[in-house]
Design an enzyme around this catalytic site. Structure first.
Site, PDB file in Angstrom:
ATOM      1  CB  CYS A 102      -2.381   1.582   5.952  1.00 43.17           C
ATOM      2  SG  CYS A 102      -1.795   0.620   4.536  1.00 43.17           S
ATOM      3  CG  HIS A 158      -2.063  -0.960   1.088  1.00 45.21           C
ATOM      4  ND1 HIS A 158      -3.105  -0.983   1.970  1.00 45.21           N
ATOM      5  CD2 HIS A 158      -2.324  -1.929   0.177  1.00 45.21           C
ATOM      6  CE1 HIS A 158      -3.968  -1.928   1.618  1.00 45.21           C
ATOM      7  NE2 HIS A 158      -3.498  -2.517   0.527  1.00 45.21           N
ATOM      8  CB  CYS A 162      -6.774  -0.622   4.810  1.00 41.09           C
ATOM      9  SG  CYS A 162      -5.043  -1.126   4.984  1.00 41.09           S
ATOM     10  CD  GLU A 189      -2.310   4.057   2.681  1.00 37.88           C
ATOM     11  OE1 GLU A 189      -3.532   4.259   2.721  1.00 37.88           O
ATOM     12  OE2 GLU A 189      -1.800   3.156   1.970  1.00 37.88           O
TER      13      GLU A 189
END
Length: 147
Positions: free
Chosen positions: A112, A81, A109, A83
């Site tokens: 994260c 991801h 999410c 992040e």
């Protein structure tokens, strides 16, 4: 100057450009992130496979092949991801993350958000809500509770 963006809009526009580097082949799954401290960019990230690995294609994306809905079974994805990529870039090049702000094009999410919290990120600014059923306010509550 009336057309000069404030800091939040400035960094979000940069995150929107970073998003274009994302390599996810699923519709609407490109995400860009910019990690800042003291109004300076310390790292950027987008979602995609780890450096050096082949990018997914519609034929090789496990989530597409297995018809997994958005927000479910996220462990069945080769992508990192945006992040997390920001945090990994900061770690790789020795940038501090404590007290930082993350600008991200899609609400993070829960996994994260936990990582951002642990890295000391104190503010998350996002452009769009998390699509599908993957949203919950757990991560948002953690960031708010830290303040």
């Amino acid at each position: 100057m009336t057309d000069r963006p404030d800091w939040d809009h400035y960094f979000m526009q940069i995150a929107q450009v970073v998003e274009k580097r994302g390599t996810c082949v699923r519709p609407g799954r490109k995400v860009g992130a910019v990690l800042t401290a003291d109004r300076r960019i310390i790292a950027t990230g987008y979602n995609g496979v780890a450096s050096g690995l082949p990018h997914c294609t519609p034929e090789t994306c496990q989530r597409t092949v297995l018809n997994i809905p958005s927000g479910e079974r996220m462990e069945l994805c080769r992508a990192i991801h945006a992040e997390i990529n920001c945090l990994l870039q900061a770690a790789r090049y020795g940038a501090r993350t404590a007290g930082s702000t993350l600008y991200v094009t899609v609400y993070p999410c829960s996994a994260c958000m936990r990582a951002l919290y642990q890295a000391g990120v104190v503010r998350v600014v996002y452009d769009r809500p998390y699509p599908g059923q993957g949203y919950d306010d757990f991560g948002e509550r953690m960031i708010i509770e830290r303040r």
